[in-house]
Write a protein that holds these residues in place. Sequence first.
Motif, PDB file in Angstrom:
ATOM      1  N   TYR A  12     -12.470 -12.426   3.914  1.00 11.72           N
ATOM      2  CA  TYR A  12     -11.862 -11.206   4.438  1.00 11.72           C
ATOM      3  C   TYR A  12     -12.287 -10.030   3.565  1.00 11.72           C
ATOM      4  O   TYR A  12     -12.786 -10.204   2.452  1.00 11.72           O
ATOM      5  N   VAL A  13     -12.066  -8.837   4.103  1.00 14.60           N
ATOM      6  CA  VAL A  13     -12.443  -7.603   3.409  1.00 14.60           C
ATOM      7  C   VAL A  13     -11.179  -6.900   2.925  1.00 14.60           C
ATOM      8  O   VAL A  13     -10.204  -6.785   3.668  1.00 14.60           O
ATOM      9  N   LEU A  14     -11.226  -6.436   1.701  1.00 15.72           N
ATOM     10  CA  LEU A  14     -10.199  -5.562   1.143  1.00 15.72           C
ATOM     11  C   LEU A  14     -10.879  -4.245   0.827  1.00 15.72           C
ATOM     12  O   LEU A  14     -11.976  -4.230   0.261  1.00 15.72           O
ATOM     13  N   VAL A  15     -10.243  -3.139   1.194  1.00 15.90           N
ATOM     14  CA  VAL A  15     -10.747  -1.814   0.820  1.00 15.90           C
ATOM     15  C   VAL A  15      -9.618  -1.099   0.105  1.00 15.90           C
ATOM     16  O   VAL A  15      -8.495  -1.021   0.614  1.00 15.90           O
ATOM     17  N   ALA A  40      -4.257   0.026  -1.313  1.00 16.88           N
ATOM     18  CA  ALA A  40      -5.006  -0.731  -0.308  1.00 16.88           C
ATOM     19  C   ALA A  40      -5.063   0.093   0.973  1.00 16.88           C
ATOM     20  O   ALA A  40      -4.047   0.566   1.473  1.00 16.88           O
ATOM     21  N   LEU A  41      -6.280   0.247   1.496  1.00 18.08           N
ATOM     22  CA  LEU A  41      -6.501   1.008   2.720  1.00 18.08           C
ATOM     23  C   LEU A  41      -6.780   0.095   3.915  1.00 18.08           C
ATOM     24  O   LEU A  41      -6.507   0.464   5.052  1.00 18.08           O
ATOM     25  N   ALA A  42      -7.355  -1.065   3.650  1.00 22.59           N
ATOM     26  CA  ALA A  42      -7.652  -2.039   4.701  1.00 22.59           C
ATOM     27  C   ALA A  42      -7.503  -3.435   4.115  1.00 22.59           C
ATOM     28  O   ALA A  42      -7.997  -3.716   3.023  1.00 22.59           O
ATOM     29  N   TYR A  43      -6.806  -4.303   4.877  1.00 20.29           N
ATOM     30  CA  TYR A  43      -6.560  -5.673   4.428  1.00 20.29           C
ATOM     31  C   TYR A  43      -5.952  -6.430   5.597  1.00 20.29           C
ATOM     32  O   TYR A  43      -5.326  -5.831   6.474  1.00 20.29           O
ATOM     33  N   MET A  46       0.401  -4.891   2.641  1.00 23.94           N
ATOM     34  CA  MET A  46      -0.338  -4.425   1.460  1.00 23.94           C
ATOM     35  C   MET A  46      -0.836  -2.979   1.615  1.00 23.94           C
ATOM     36  O   MET A  46      -1.067  -2.297   0.625  1.00 23.94           O
ATOM     37  N   ILE A  47      -1.010  -2.519   2.848  1.00 26.91           N
ATOM     38  CA  ILE A  47      -1.587  -1.207   3.102  1.00 26.91           C
ATOM     39  C   ILE A  47      -0.648  -0.107   2.589  1.00 26.91           C
ATOM     40  O   ILE A  47       0.525  -0.056   2.938  1.00 26.91           O
ATOM     41  N   ASN A  48      -1.203   0.760   1.755  1.00 26.78           N
ATOM     42  CA  ASN A  48      -0.488   1.896   1.150  1.00 26.78           C
ATOM     43  C   ASN A  48       0.765   1.490   0.380  1.00 26.78           C
ATOM     44  O   ASN A  48       1.643   2.312   0.145  1.00 26.78           O
ATOM     45  N   ASN A  49       0.850   0.249  -0.026  1.00 27.84           N
ATOM     46  CA  ASN A  49       1.983  -0.244  -0.808  1.00 27.84           C
ATOM     47  C   ASN A  49       1.820   0.253  -2.245  1.00 27.84           C
ATOM     48  O   ASN A  49       0.823  -0.057  -2.909  1.00 27.84           O
ATOM     49  N   PRO A  50       2.791   1.017  -2.770  1.00 29.81           N
ATOM     50  CA  PRO A  50       2.643   1.604  -4.114  1.00 29.81           C
ATOM     51  C   PRO A  50       2.597   0.574  -5.247  1.00 29.81           C
ATOM     52  O   PRO A  50       2.200   0.909  -6.366  1.00 29.81           O
ATOM     53  N   ALA A  51       2.951  -0.668  -4.970  1.00 27.20           N
ATOM     54  CA  ALA A  51       2.905  -1.707  -6.007  1.00 27.20           C
ATOM     55  C   ALA A  51       1.501  -2.286  -6.179  1.00 27.20           C
ATOM     56  O   ALA A  51       1.205  -2.914  -7.206  1.00 27.20           O
TER      57      ALA A  51
END
Length: 152
Positions: free
Chosen positions: A66-69, A77-80, A85-90
């Motif tokens: 898979y791709v993570l960006v 995280a912008l893409a996952y 996970m997306i835009n999660n501040p942690a």
Amino acid sequence: MLKLLSAAFVALALLVSSPLIAATPAEQSVEMVNKAIKHYQTVGKDKAFADFGDKTNKEWVDGEWYVLVVDANSGLALAYYDPKMINNPAIPDLKDVEGKFIIREQIAAANKAADGGWVSYVWRNPATAKLAKKQSFAKKFDDKVFVVGYYE
């Protein structure tokens, strides 16, 4: 002479149609990162990120592949494939079980060289649901870090 040419033709056909050596997981990771960057350039950010997060799209999410960006500046995280996970501040401070800052190290590896770099850590393999050593290739493009890896 004809038998010799026929045998040579068959040997050549077999050589061309089936690779002698399959790509290594490391080569597959690099190839997938470069393919993801090309996809991002071709279809644009919104479509590419949607594709990278679509679990039904086997081109971008297939078992352990898979791709993570992530944003190269904030670490978000912008893409996952997991929307939590997306835009999660942690996420920028995410550590593996050994205390390694995963995202920070991926960004650092990508910033070290224009052609990308490698990070090793322990992560849950989505194909097996077990913790495993992971090798990830990270490459920076357009203030984003594209990451793909494999489990050992």
